[in-house]
Scaffold this motif. Structure first.
Motif, PDB file in Angstrom:
ATOM      1  N   ASP A 144       0.992   1.580  -3.123  1.00  0.00           N
ATOM      2  CA  ASP A 144       1.655   1.671  -1.817  1.00  0.00           C
ATOM      3  C   ASP A 144       2.350   0.346  -1.497  1.00  0.00           C
ATOM      4  O   ASP A 144       1.870  -0.726  -1.872  1.00  0.00           O
ATOM      5  CB  ASP A 144       0.630   1.963  -0.714  1.00  0.00           C
ATOM      6  N   TRP A 146       3.447  -2.917   0.698  1.00  0.00           N
ATOM      7  CA  TRP A 146       2.579  -3.780   1.493  1.00  0.00           C
ATOM      8  C   TRP A 146       2.559  -3.391   2.971  1.00  0.00           C
ATOM      9  O   TRP A 146       1.545  -3.476   3.636  1.00  0.00           O
ATOM     10  CB  TRP A 146       2.998  -5.252   1.347  1.00  0.00           C
ATOM     11  N   THR A 149       0.145  -0.535   3.634  1.00  0.00           N
ATOM     12  CA  THR A 149      -1.235  -1.009   3.620  1.00  0.00           C
ATOM     13  C   THR A 149      -1.552  -1.732   4.922  1.00  0.00           C
ATOM     14  O   THR A 149      -2.624  -1.527   5.512  1.00  0.00           O
ATOM     15  CB  THR A 149      -1.453  -1.971   2.423  1.00  0.00           C
TER      16      THR A 149
END
Length: 164
Positions: A144, A146, A149
């Protein structure tokens, strides 16, 4: 006596009219005098009515709020009675041994001694996987970004509630 009093008023108004004509010539009246729209008594009555209306607004509002509270509580009470009736009917069912047996078979997959129980599962993906016909492994999924996240961690922190 009354006729004389009325005659005196008439003669006095004639004298006043004669004085006016003598002082300035002929007096011509353009319009009749307008009566006052509100008398003092009407103004006081209007003020009293406004004061009474203002005095009664708060008690009427409190009364209407109380009536709404009563209706809401009666509706809640009716819901509670309905819930009690449902639970009483459910409790009466559990007094029947046949109902208990049916529930044991459905919920806990229990059977009588000597019976063979068969549980049918409907999971086509799991059956294909167990049969060796699983989905072909594709390329690995990229990680994923950044910012996804970071945003998921913010949402997780927001979902937690501190104990007070």
């Amino acid at each position: 006596g009354a006729a004389r009093g009325a005659e005196g008023v008439r003669s006095a108004s004639r004298l006043a009219a004669a004085r006016r004509t003598a002082a300035g010539g002929s007096v011509k009246r353009l319009s009749a005098p307008q009566p006052r729209r509100f008398t003092g008594r009407a103004t006081v009555m209007f003020a009293v009515l406004i004061a009474l209306a203002l005095a009664y607004t708060y008690p009427v509002r409190v009364y209407l709020d109380q009536q709404a509270d009563i209706e809401r509580m009666e509706a809640s009470q009716a819901d509670q009675r309905r819930r009690i009736e449902d639970l009483s009917a459910e409790a009466a069912k559990w007094q029947d041994p046949a109902y208990i047996e049916t529930q044991a078979r459905e919920r806990f997959f229990m059977g009588k001694p000597g019976e063979t129980l068969l549980v049918v599962l409907s999971d086509p993906e799991g059956a294909a996987r167990d049969g060796g016909k699983g989905a072909k492994p594709g390329p690995p999924k990229p990680p994923d970004p950044w910012y996804d996240t970071l945003w998921s961690s913010v949402q997780a922190a927001n979902a937690e509630r501190p104990d007070k």
